[in-house]
Scaffold this motif. Structure first.
Motif, PDB file in Angstrom:
ATOM      1  N   ILE A   5      25.952   9.330  -5.895  1.00 36.31           N
ATOM      2  CA  ILE A   5      25.941  10.881  -5.909  1.00 36.31           C
ATOM      3  C   ILE A   5      24.648  11.422  -5.304  1.00 36.31           C
ATOM      4  N   LEU A   6      23.524  10.267  -5.389  1.00 34.66           N
ATOM      5  CA  LEU A   6      22.336  10.890  -4.792  1.00 34.66           C
ATOM      6  C   LEU A   6      22.481  10.828  -3.318  1.00 34.66           C
ATOM      7  N   HIS A   7      23.175   9.788  -2.662  1.00 35.95           N
ATOM      8  CA  HIS A   7      23.372  10.182  -1.244  1.00 35.95           C
ATOM      9  C   HIS A   7      24.222  11.527  -0.858  1.00 35.95           C
ATOM     10  N   LYS A   8      25.153  11.682  -1.608  1.00 37.07           N
ATOM     11  CA  LYS A   8      25.861  13.012  -1.230  1.00 37.07           C
ATOM     12  C   LYS A   8      24.897  14.160  -1.275  1.00 37.07           C
ATOM     13  N   LEU A   9      23.953  14.117  -2.470  1.00 34.03           N
ATOM     14  CA  LEU A   9      23.310  15.353  -2.522  1.00 34.03           C
ATOM     15  C   LEU A   9      22.174  15.216  -1.477  1.00 34.03           C
ATOM     16  N   LEU A  10      21.552  14.057  -0.978  1.00 32.74           N
ATOM     17  CA  LEU A  10      20.774  14.172   0.415  1.00 32.74           C
ATOM     18  C   LEU A  10      21.416  14.455   1.523  1.00 32.74           C
ATOM     19  N   ALA A  11      22.442  14.374   1.628  1.00 32.63           N
ATOM     20  CA  ALA A  11      23.210  14.617   2.649  1.00 32.63           C
ATOM     21  C   ALA A  11      23.700  16.161   3.044  1.00 32.63           C
ATOM     22  N   ARG A  12      23.548  17.021   2.135  1.00 30.51           N
ATOM     23  CA  ARG A  12      23.622  18.240   2.477  1.00 30.51           C
ATOM     24  C   ARG A  12      22.384  19.055   3.058  1.00 30.51           C
ATOM     25  N   PRO A  13      22.965  19.899   3.858  1.00 31.02           N
ATOM     26  CA  PRO A  13      21.945  20.612   4.459  1.00 31.02           C
ATOM     27  C   PRO A  13      20.737  21.435   3.566  1.00 31.02           C
ATOM     28  N   SER A  14      21.255  21.739   2.466  1.00 30.79           N
ATOM     29  CA  SER A  14      20.425  22.365   1.576  1.00 30.79           C
ATOM     30  C   SER A  14      21.181  22.147   0.065  1.00 30.79           C
ATOM     31  N   LEU A  15      20.275  21.883  -0.899  1.00 32.19           N
ATOM     32  CA  LEU A  15      20.837  21.680  -2.269  1.00 32.19           C
ATOM     33  C   LEU A  15      20.754  23.141  -2.978  1.00 32.19           C
ATOM     34  N   PHE A  16      20.111  24.099  -2.349  1.00 32.89           N
ATOM     35  CA  PHE A  16      20.110  25.636  -3.028  1.00 32.89           C
ATOM     36  C   PHE A  16      20.544  26.683  -2.169  1.00 32.89           C
ATOM     37  N   VAL A  17      21.366  27.465  -2.408  1.00 35.44           N
ATOM     38  CA  VAL A  17      21.837  28.549  -1.508  1.00 35.44           C
ATOM     39  C   VAL A  17      21.290  29.807  -1.662  1.00 35.44           C
ATOM     40  N   SER A  18      20.678  30.218  -3.003  1.00 40.52           N
ATOM     41  CA  SER A  18      20.522  31.695  -2.920  1.00 40.52           C
ATOM     42  C   SER A  18      18.959  31.660  -2.664  1.00 40.52           C
ATOM     43  N   PRO A  19      18.415  32.704  -1.902  1.00 47.00           N
ATOM     44  CA  PRO A  19      17.246  32.822  -1.745  1.00 47.00           C
ATOM     45  C   PRO A  19      15.962  32.626  -2.543  1.00 47.00           C
ATOM     46  N   LEU A  20      16.284  32.993  -3.749  1.00 47.65           N
ATOM     47  CA  LEU A  20      15.068  33.086  -4.793  1.00 47.65           C
ATOM     48  C   LEU A  20      15.040  31.538  -5.374  1.00 47.65           C
ATOM     49  N   ALA A  21      16.266  30.489  -5.004  1.00 43.29           N
ATOM     50  CA  ALA A  21      16.083  29.062  -5.359  1.00 43.29           C
ATOM     51  C   ALA A  21      15.543  28.197  -4.322  1.00 43.29           C
ATOM     52  N   GLN A  22      15.257  28.814  -3.164  1.00 50.87           N
ATOM     53  CA  GLN A  22      14.702  28.002  -2.040  1.00 50.87           C
ATOM     54  C   GLN A  22      13.542  27.297  -2.313  1.00 50.87           C
ATOM     55  N   ALA A  66      18.586  30.164 -18.716  1.00 47.73           N
ATOM     56  CA  ALA A  66      17.096  30.423 -18.125  1.00 47.73           C
ATOM     57  C   ALA A  66      17.024  30.698 -16.487  1.00 47.73           C
ATOM     58  N   ARG A  67      17.662  29.609 -16.174  1.00 45.13           N
ATOM     59  CA  ARG A  67      17.626  29.655 -14.600  1.00 45.13           C
ATOM     60  C   ARG A  67      18.343  30.930 -13.953  1.00 45.13           C
ATOM     61  N   VAL A  68      19.328  31.203 -14.600  1.00 45.46           N
ATOM     62  CA  VAL A  68      20.133  32.554 -14.168  1.00 45.46           C
ATOM     63  C   VAL A  68      19.401  33.655 -14.298  1.00 45.46           C
ATOM     64  N   ASP A  69      18.572  33.636 -15.249  1.00 47.25           N
ATOM     65  CA  ASP A  69      17.573  34.960 -15.550  1.00 47.25           C
ATOM     66  C   ASP A  69      16.676  34.971 -14.411  1.00 47.25           C
ATOM     67  N   GLU A  70      16.162  33.861 -13.998  1.00 46.75           N
ATOM     68  CA  GLU A  70      15.264  33.756 -12.708  1.00 46.75           C
ATOM     69  C   GLU A  70      15.881  34.446 -11.554  1.00 46.75           C
ATOM     70  N   LEU A  71      17.223  34.164 -11.419  1.00 42.10           N
ATOM     71  CA  LEU A  71      18.051  34.387  -9.963  1.00 42.10           C
ATOM     72  C   LEU A  71      18.836  35.751 -10.063  1.00 42.10           C
ATOM     73  N   ASP A  72      18.687  36.420 -11.368  1.00 46.51           N
ATOM     74  CA  ASP A  72      19.688  37.452 -11.566  1.00 46.51           C
ATOM     75  C   ASP A  72      19.733  38.443 -10.822  1.00 46.51           C
ATOM     76  N   GLU A  73      18.489  38.890 -10.352  1.00 47.36           N
ATOM     77  CA  GLU A  73      18.509  40.222  -9.590  1.00 47.36           C
ATOM     78  C   GLU A  73      19.007  39.821  -8.010  1.00 47.36           C
ATOM     79  N   GLU A  74      19.758  38.787  -7.897  1.00 42.68           N
ATOM     80  CA  GLU A  74      20.272  38.434  -6.519  1.00 42.68           C
ATOM     81  C   GLU A  74      21.768  38.766  -6.742  1.00 42.68           C
TER      82      GLU A  74
END
Length: 251
Positions: A188-205, A59-67
């Motif tokens: 795991i949570l520390h690794k996630l929060l250390a990322r500059p961004s959790l999501f990469v595709s524009p529609l997921a921002q 379902a999430r892929v459907d939300e982003l698939d136009e990219e």
């Protein structure tokens, strides 16, 4: 949710994606492969990485698939991304939990090739699955970004769904002692929060802020619980070493 509870659209959707990817196998063979995948996703030891998760990712892929450049390959990768799963203790939770991306990628390559999907497309699906090991896609590889973002989208759900997600993940690893699980989760949570961004595709921002709020709140709760456990252990140690009435030390 078992195989018989699967949404009616799932099997036809898989068949359509296989055809769009260039598959040439007869319909009954494609259906058998889809049923094999559904059986894998509905095994009883799966509490989070189950059919509901597969449906959510699709379902999430459907939300982003136009990219996406090749959404049919991204959807096939979603089908295979957790097809091989083992939450047994030998699969250390802190080391990517029970999802076996390498084995899942190999399964995708094998089954899709058997369905007549051209080698290049089968290899591409396998590469997309393998990329989920790190969830750090090249921002120029938009198909990979869409898949990774769809897989992490649960982090951005409303608090009650996030709480249910945490319950289901814990259930999958119920064999792990509480403290071991919590310390693995913290890493795991520390690794996630250390990322500059959790999501990469524009529609997921738009998912970025709620995801960070959920992850940060969970981290705070776990750190408080670990501090409580540490204090409890320290108190027990102190009690155990305290001199008794005879002047000797209690073992």
């Amino acid at each position: 949710m078992g195989v018989h509870d699967a949404p009616a659209w799932l099997l036809p959707a898989f068949a359509r994606n296989v055809a769009e990817a260039g598959g040439t196998a007869p319909a009954d063979e494609v259906r058998r492969t889809a049923e094999d995948l559904l059986e894998r996703w509905t095994r009883p030891e799966r509490h989070f990485h189950n059919l509901k998760h597969l449906v959510d990712v699709l379902a999430r892929v459907d939300e982003l698939d136009e990219e996406a450049h090749h959404p049919e390959l991204v959807r096939l990768a979603a089908w295979y991304h957790g097809a091989v799963f083992d939450s047994a203790e030998r699969k250390a939770y802190a080391n990517k939990g029970g999802e076996d991306e390498a084995a899942s990628a190999a399964l995708a390559r094998e089954q899709l090739t058997e369905l007549g999907v051209p080698e290049a497309n089968a290899q591409r699906v396998a590469a997309l699955v393998q990329a989920l090991v790190r969830h750090a896609p090249d921002p120029h590889d938009i198909d990979c970004a869409v898949l990774c973002d769809a897989d992490l989208a649960m982090l951005a759900t409303e608090p009650q769904r996030y709480k249910a997600y945490l319950h289901d993940v814990r259930s999958e690893y119920a064999h792990l002692p509480v403290e071991d699980y919590l310390r693995a989760r913290v890493r795991i949570l520390h690794k996630l929060l250390a990322r500059p961004s959790l999501f990469v595709s524009p529609l997921a921002q738009p998912w970025e802020e709620p995801a960070r709020q959920n992850v940060s709140a969970e981290l705070q709760r776990i750190e408080k619980e670990l501090a409580r456990l540490d204090a409890q252990r320290a108190a027990q140690t102190a009690d155990g070493d305290a001199p008794d009435a005879s002047g000797t030390t209690t073992p």
